[in-house]
Enzyme design. Structure first.
Site, short mmCIF file in Angstrom:
data_model
loop_
_atom_site.label_atom_id
_atom_site.label_comp_id
_atom_site.label_asym_id
_atom_site.label_seq_id
_atom_site.Cartn_x
_atom_site.Cartn_y
_atom_site.Cartn_z
N CYS A 278 21.71 42.02 56.28
CA CYS A 278 20.36 41.46 56.31
C CYS A 278 19.49 42.08 57.40
CB CYS A 278 20.41 39.94 56.47
SG CYS A 278 21.23 39.37 57.97
N HIS A 418 21.57 34.74 60.08
CA HIS A 418 20.71 35.35 59.07
C HIS A 418 19.40 35.80 59.72
CE1 HIS A 418 19.59 36.43 55.07
NE2 HIS A 418 18.67 35.47 54.91
N ASP A 441 13.06 37.44 52.08
CA ASP A 441 14.47 37.19 52.38
C ASP A 441 15.31 38.27 51.72
OD1 ASP A 441 17.06 36.21 52.73
OD2 ASP A 441 16.41 34.14 52.55
#
Length: 506
Positions: A278, A418, A441
Site C-alpha cells: 500500500c 495501512h 485506497d
C-alpha cells in the site's frame, strides 16, 4: 607459652628426615606411624582421671619439690618447673581446643590429605554448597517450629515464584508480538514483488483461475516491468478526478463546498504486492500528481516522465538512504528493501521526496482531539491545506458549482497497518454538517475503481466509496506527509535527519 611455641618451631627445623610433627599435639613421630598417631587423638576416649589431669600427681621415680611438678595429662610424663607450670597447662588446653575444632570440622566434611612435598597433613574445606544446604535445612526446621514465620516464608516464596512466572510470560508475549510484527511488515518474508507475482500466477493456474496463455502473457508483462523500471499500468485507473469535477458541477446534495487536488491516477495493489504494497502504491499515486505540477516536474527527472514500478521505487529509497537520508529508518529496516516485502511508511515517503529535492514535511496527529477517539484537528488542518495553501491556485467556481479546483498535490495519510491518499475534502451544510475526506485506497482494485467512475457519472451516490467522515477515522494515531516547494542544496543537506510536527503539541 611463647617459649614452648619457639621450641616446637625449633624442633621442626631440626627434625630428622625420618620424623614428622603431629599437628595435634606437636610431638615428633616417625613417618610410618604418623597416621596412626593422629587417629589416636580422635579415637582415644577420655578417662575420668583426666578430669583432674592438671592436679599434682606423683610420677614413679620422681619426688615433687618446691621447684618442680609432674604432669600426667594423657601420655605426658614431663617434669615441669613451677615457674613454667602455667604455660605447660595452657599448652594442653590449646591441644584440647585443636582436637575439638578438628572433630567439628570432620562433621562438616573436612578431610585430611598428606602433602607430598613436606609430608605434612593439610586441611581442605568441602564445597560451600554443602554448608549452605545444611544451613538452609536448619532454617527450614526452625521455621516449621514457628508457624507465623513459616507462613510468612511460604507467602514470600509464593510471591517470588509468581513474579518469576509473570516475567517469563511477559518475555514470551513480547517475543511473540515481535515475530508477528516482523511477519506483518515483511521483515521475515523472503523474495519480493517478482517472486510473489510469479507464485500467485502459478497458484491461479493450478486452481483453474487463469489459463496457461494468460499466465505467460502476465508473466511477460511482469518481466517487462522489471526491465523498463516503469509500472505496466495494469492496476492504474485514470480520469477519476476530472469525473469528480463534472459531478460537482452538476451538483451534489448536502455539499456546501468541495476542494480537490490536481489530477491524480489511482494505483491498486496486485498479486505481486498484496498484503504489503500500500505504501508503494500511494507513492505511485503521488508521483502521478507531482508529474503534473509545474514546480515539481523539473526535479522529477531522475524518476522519469512515467510512474516507476515498485522494484524501482525500492531502489530509489535505498539510494536515498545511501545519500544519508533517514539513517535511523534505514537501520530499522535492515538497510535493504530491494527483493523484499518490507512495508514502507511516512518516513520512507518523506525520505525519497527529500532526496528528490522536494521539501516534504511530516505531521504527527499522535492522539485524538475529539470525543470517541476522533481527530477534528486533523480534518480542520486538511481543509486549510486545500483551501489556503500558498502554492495552490484556487480556481473560481463555475456557475453554482460547489467545487473549488486547486493545483496542489494530494496528501499521504498513514495509520496503523495501512495508508491512503487524500485527494480532497468536502464541507457539508445542514444540522449534521461537517467535513468529509475524499480518499484513494490502494486496496480497491482497478475493476472497483472503474465501477466507481460509472457510479459517479450517473449519480452522486458513487461518492460514498471515497468519503470518510469524522467518526469513520478513529485510529489512535495518524501521520500526514505533504510537499511544500523546492529546497536549495544547504536546506536539502539539513533535511537528511527526519523530524515531525506533533499535533497537538502537548
Amino acid at each position: 607459652m611463647k617459649r614452648r611455641r619457639d621450641e616446637l618451631y625449633r624442633h621442626d627445623i631440626d627434625l630428622p628426615p625420618s620424623l614428622s610433627i603431629c599437628p595435634v599435639c606437636g610431638t615428633s613421630v616417625s613417618k610410618e606411624n604418623i597416621g596412626i598417631h593422629v587417629e589416636e587423638h580422635f579415637t582415644q576416649p577420655s578417662t575420668s582421671s583426666e578430669t583432674n589431669r592438671f592436679d599434682d600427681l606423683e610420677v614413679p621415680g620422681f619426688s615433687d619439690s618446691a621447684d618442680f611438678r609432674a604432669c600426667t595429662y594423657g601420655k605426658c610424663q614431663e617434669i615441669v618447673s613451677t615457674s613454667d607450670w602455667d604455660d605447660h597447662v595452657f599448652t594442653h588446653s590449646l591441644e584440647d581446643q585443636a582436637i575439638n575444632d578438628a572433630t567439628s570440622s570432620s562433621l562438616l566434611g573436612v578431610t585430611f590429605h598428606q602433602q607430598d612435598q613436606y609430608d605434612m597433613p593439610l586441611i581442605y574445606t568441602h564445597n560451600d554448597s554443602v554448608l549452605a544446604q545444611e544451613l538452609e535445612k536448619q532454617e527450614m526446621e526452625r521455621l516449621e517450629n514457628q508457624p507465623c514465620e513459616w507462613d510468612d516464608h511460604m507467602l514470600a516464596q509464593a510471591l517470588e515464584s509468581e513474579q518469576r512466572r509473570e516475567k517469563e510470560e511477559q518475555r514470551l508475549r513480547e517475543e511473540e508480538e515481535l515475530k508477528k510484527l516482523q511477519a506483518m511488515y515483511g521483515m521475515t518474508a523472503t523474495g519480493g514483488y517478482a517472486s510473489q507475482y510469479g507464485r500467485q500466477l502459478e497458484r491461479d493456474v493450478s486452481r483453474n483461475k487463469t489459463s496457461v496463455g494468460d499466465y505467460y502473457a502476465r508473466k511477460a508483462e511482469m518481466l517487462k516491468i522489471l526491465m523498463t523500471d516503469n509500472d505496466s499500468g495494469e492496476s492504474c485507473t485514470r480520469g477519476i478526478i476530472p469525473q469528480l469535477h463534472h459531478r460537482y458541477e452538476m451538483g451534489v446534495g448536502g455539499t456546501k463546498a468541495a476542494w480537490l487536488a490536481i489530477d491524480t491516477d489511482h494505483y491498486a495493489s496486485t498479486v505481486g504486492d498484496a498484503g504489503w504494497g500500500c505504501g508503494y502504491r500511494n507513492l505511485q499515486m503521488l508521483f502521478s500528481a507531482l508529474l503534473r505540477v509545474d514546480i515539481y516536474r523539473p526535479v522529477m527527472f531522475s524518476v522519469g516522465d512515467k510512474v516507476p514500478s515498485i522494484p524501482r521505487i525500492q531502489q530509489f529509497i535505498e539510494s536515498a538512504w545511501t545519500s544519508g537520508f533517514d539513517r535511523q529508518g534505514s537501520e530499522q529496516l535492515g538497510c535493504k528493501l530491494i527483493n523484499t516485502r518490507k512495508w514502507i511508511g511516512a518516513t520512507e515517503i518523506a525520505a525519497i521526496l527529500r532526496s528528490l529535492q522536494m521539501r516534504s514535511k511530516i505531521l504527527d496527529f499522535h492522539q485524538a482531539t475529539g470525543c470517541d477517539g476522533t481527530h477534528p484537528e486533523m480534518f480542520s488542518w486538511i481543509k486549510r491545506y486545500f483551501s489556503c495553501n500558498i502554492n495552490s491556485t484556487v480556481l473560481p467556481p463555475v456557475g453554482s458549482s460547489v467545487l473549488r479546483q486547486t493545483s496542489i498535490p494530494p496528501l499521504y495519510l498513514q495509520h496503523q497497518g495501512h495508508s491512503r491518499l487524500v485527494i480532497g475534502v468536502e464541507e457539508h451544510s445542514g444540522k449534521d454538517g461537517g467535513l468529509y475526506l475524499l480518499l484513494f485506497d490502494p486496496s480497491h482494485s482497478a475493476k472497483q475503481m472503474q465501477g466507481l467512475q460509472d457510479d459517479i457519472q450517473s449519480s452522486s451516490s458513487g461518492l460514498r466509496h471515497l468519503r470518510r467522515s469524522l467518526k469513520q477515522m478513529r485510529c489512535k494515531q495518524y501521520q500526514i506527509v505533504y510537499v511544500e516547494g523546492i529546497m536549495d542544496p544547504p536546506e536539502m543537506e539539513q533535511s537528511k535527519t527526519l523530524d515531525s510536527l506533533r499535533v497537538p503539541r502537548v
